[in-house]
Write a protein that holds these residues in place. Structure first.
Motif, PDB file in Angstrom:
ATOM      1  N   THR A 101      26.491  -1.069  23.625  1.00 49.27           N
ATOM      2  CA  THR A 101      26.440  -1.636  22.411  1.00 49.27           C
ATOM      3  C   THR A 101      25.147  -1.626  22.319  1.00 49.27           C
ATOM      4  O   THR A 101      24.405  -2.208  23.106  1.00 49.27           O
ATOM      5  CB  THR A 101      27.566  -2.876  22.490  1.00 49.27           C
ATOM      6  N   SER A 102      24.584  -1.538  20.933  1.00 50.19           N
ATOM      7  CA  SER A 102      23.464  -1.909  20.531  1.00 50.19           C
ATOM      8  C   SER A 102      23.117  -2.119  19.119  1.00 50.19           C
ATOM      9  O   SER A 102      24.143  -1.916  18.330  1.00 50.19           O
ATOM     10  CB  SER A 102      22.587  -0.578  20.981  1.00 50.19           C
ATOM     11  N   ASP A 103      21.728  -2.468  18.623  1.00 46.29           N
ATOM     12  CA  ASP A 103      21.341  -2.817  17.322  1.00 46.29           C
ATOM     13  C   ASP A 103      20.402  -1.569  17.003  1.00 46.29           C
ATOM     14  O   ASP A 103      19.624  -1.503  15.887  1.00 46.29           O
ATOM     15  CB  ASP A 103      20.991  -3.944  17.040  1.00 46.29           C
ATOM     16  N   ILE A 104      20.746  -0.268  17.648  1.00 47.34           N
ATOM     17  CA  ILE A 104      19.500   0.630  17.516  1.00 47.34           C
ATOM     18  C   ILE A 104      20.089   1.429  16.494  1.00 47.34           C
ATOM     19  O   ILE A 104      19.050   2.059  15.674  1.00 47.34           O
ATOM     20  CB  ILE A 104      19.745   1.601  18.528  1.00 47.34           C
ATOM     21  N   ASN A 141      22.262   4.942  14.423  1.00 46.19           N
ATOM     22  CA  ASN A 141      22.448   6.275  14.844  1.00 46.19           C
ATOM     23  C   ASN A 141      21.448   7.268  14.037  1.00 46.19           C
ATOM     24  O   ASN A 141      21.674   8.465  13.855  1.00 46.19           O
ATOM     25  CB  ASN A 141      23.771   6.468  14.594  1.00 46.19           C
ATOM     26  N   VAL A 165      19.846   6.226  20.955  1.00 43.26           N
ATOM     27  CA  VAL A 165      21.210   6.514  21.605  1.00 43.26           C
ATOM     28  C   VAL A 165      21.493   7.551  22.463  1.00 43.26           C
ATOM     29  O   VAL A 165      21.982   7.411  23.634  1.00 43.26           O
ATOM     30  CB  VAL A 165      22.294   6.289  20.518  1.00 43.26           C
ATOM     31  N   ASP A 199      31.091   4.301  23.449  1.00 39.13           N
ATOM     32  CA  ASP A 199      30.472   3.438  22.253  1.00 39.13           C
ATOM     33  C   ASP A 199      31.299   2.507  22.078  1.00 39.13           C
ATOM     34  O   ASP A 199      32.404   2.723  21.601  1.00 39.13           O
ATOM     35  CB  ASP A 199      30.106   4.475  21.464  1.00 39.13           C
ATOM     36  N   SER A 217      29.628  -0.045  19.700  1.00 39.31           N
ATOM     37  CA  SER A 217      28.871  -0.075  18.260  1.00 39.31           C
ATOM     38  C   SER A 217      27.512  -0.044  18.333  1.00 39.31           C
ATOM     39  O   SER A 217      26.760  -0.446  19.378  1.00 39.31           O
ATOM     40  CB  SER A 217      29.318  -1.252  17.273  1.00 39.31           C
ATOM     41  N   HIS A 218      26.670   1.034  17.534  1.00 40.90           N
ATOM     42  CA  HIS A 218      25.223   0.923  17.391  1.00 40.90           C
ATOM     43  C   HIS A 218      24.674   0.502  16.181  1.00 40.90           C
ATOM     44  O   HIS A 218      23.533   0.836  15.547  1.00 40.90           O
ATOM     45  CB  HIS A 218      24.800   2.177  17.789  1.00 40.90           C
ATOM     46  N   SER A 219      25.580  -0.208  15.360  1.00 43.85           N
ATOM     47  CA  SER A 219      25.339  -0.532  14.081  1.00 43.85           C
ATOM     48  C   SER A 219      25.274  -2.024  13.676  1.00 43.85           C
ATOM     49  O   SER A 219      25.425  -2.705  12.767  1.00 43.85           O
ATOM     50  CB  SER A 219      26.410   0.013  13.165  1.00 43.85           C
TER      51      SER A 219
END
Length: 275
Positions: free
Chosen positions: A7-10, A12, A17, A35, A37-39
């Protein structure tokens, strides 16, 4: 195959990622990477806590959850490895852990970062992956880091309570612009005590019943239900509640003043009155 979530704030938009997954598999090809979330919005702790908490509790026991959110709020000296309710969590020492768990973990280990290392995201992935692999190989968690380490704690965002009302904050807006409020069904019923209620938002919008699904109201009508994570959700059947009502996630707007200058006033709280 060990389950490892990311999970990230990176976002896509770039390579990071994919690179993180590659590093995980280089260290342990047996990882089954999932995954979440990366949002996530950068610096939005309430949102990250809600998403992580709601996802993690649905995984099989002894899954590993790597959370790459706001890794570098300050110069990092350690990562945290926590165990709670049969789940392992690895994250930055930035206060997010206590917000996700809404309390203290059953166990927390500090994973020191080398002072001379370049402390970027992929380096943190390496540290996390190596710690997971050591545990999978049978090494006790207390032997791979610093047991009972001191760490930063932040209070979870809780609703305000009074005898005849409660006020929640908007913590998430989903892809359909449904609005999630930090009031759980359990908290709502405890405060309600069987009484009638009015849910008020955007000054004068009101709802007086809880729906079971979106289809309980005609198309285009507003509703409130409790979502699959157990949190209050304001929605419009086949509509966009956040955009129509001017609702915005807590701490997402940079400035209410700038919003007013643009003739757009955003509302970030929802109030429930009991009768």
């Amino acid at each position: 195959m060990p389950l490892v979530t990311l999970t990230s704030d990176i976002g896509n938009q770039d390579y990071l990622v994919g690179a993180a997954k590659g590093r995980l598999l280089c260290i342990n090809p047996e990882f089954n990477i999932i995954d979440i979330s990366h949002s996530l919005s950068p610096f939005n702790y309430p949102q990250a806590a809600y998403v992580c908490r709601s996802a993690i509790k649905n995984f099989p026991e002894y899954s590993y959850h790597i959370i790459l959110v706001n890794l570098f709020e300050s110069k990092p000296e350690q990562l945290l490895l926590a165990f709670h309710h049969d789940q392992y969590i690895i994250c930055a020492d930035n206060g997010l852990l206590s917000m996700i768990l809404e309390g203290k973990p059953e166990m927390v280990i500090g994973l020191p970062l080398e002072k001379t290392a370049i402390k970027n995201t992929l380096y943190c992935i390496d540290i996390a992956a190596k710690a997971i692999t050591q545990m999978l190989n049978g090494e006790p968690a207390e032997k791979i880091g610093i047991p009972d380490v001191e760490y930063i704690e932040k209070n979870p965002l809780r609703p305000l309570l009074s005898d005849n009302w409660m006020e929640g904050q908007i913590i998430f807006i989903d892809n359909f612009e449904n609005v999630i409020v930090n009031i759980t069904q359990e908290q709502f019923e405890q405060q309600r005590k069987g009484r009638k209620f009015k849910i008020i938002f955007k000054r004068d919008e009101m709802i007086e019943r809880i729906s079971g699904s979106y289809a309980d109201v005609p198309q285009g009508e507003k509703l409130v239900l409790f979502n699959s994570a157990g949190y209050m959700e304001i929605a419009i059947n086949k509509g966009n509640a956040a955009g129509l009502f001017g609702l915005k996630g807590f701490k997402e707007s940079h400035s209410q003043f700038s919003a007013v200058l643009q003739n757009r006033l955003f509302y970030q709280t929802v109030k429930v009155y009991f009768e």
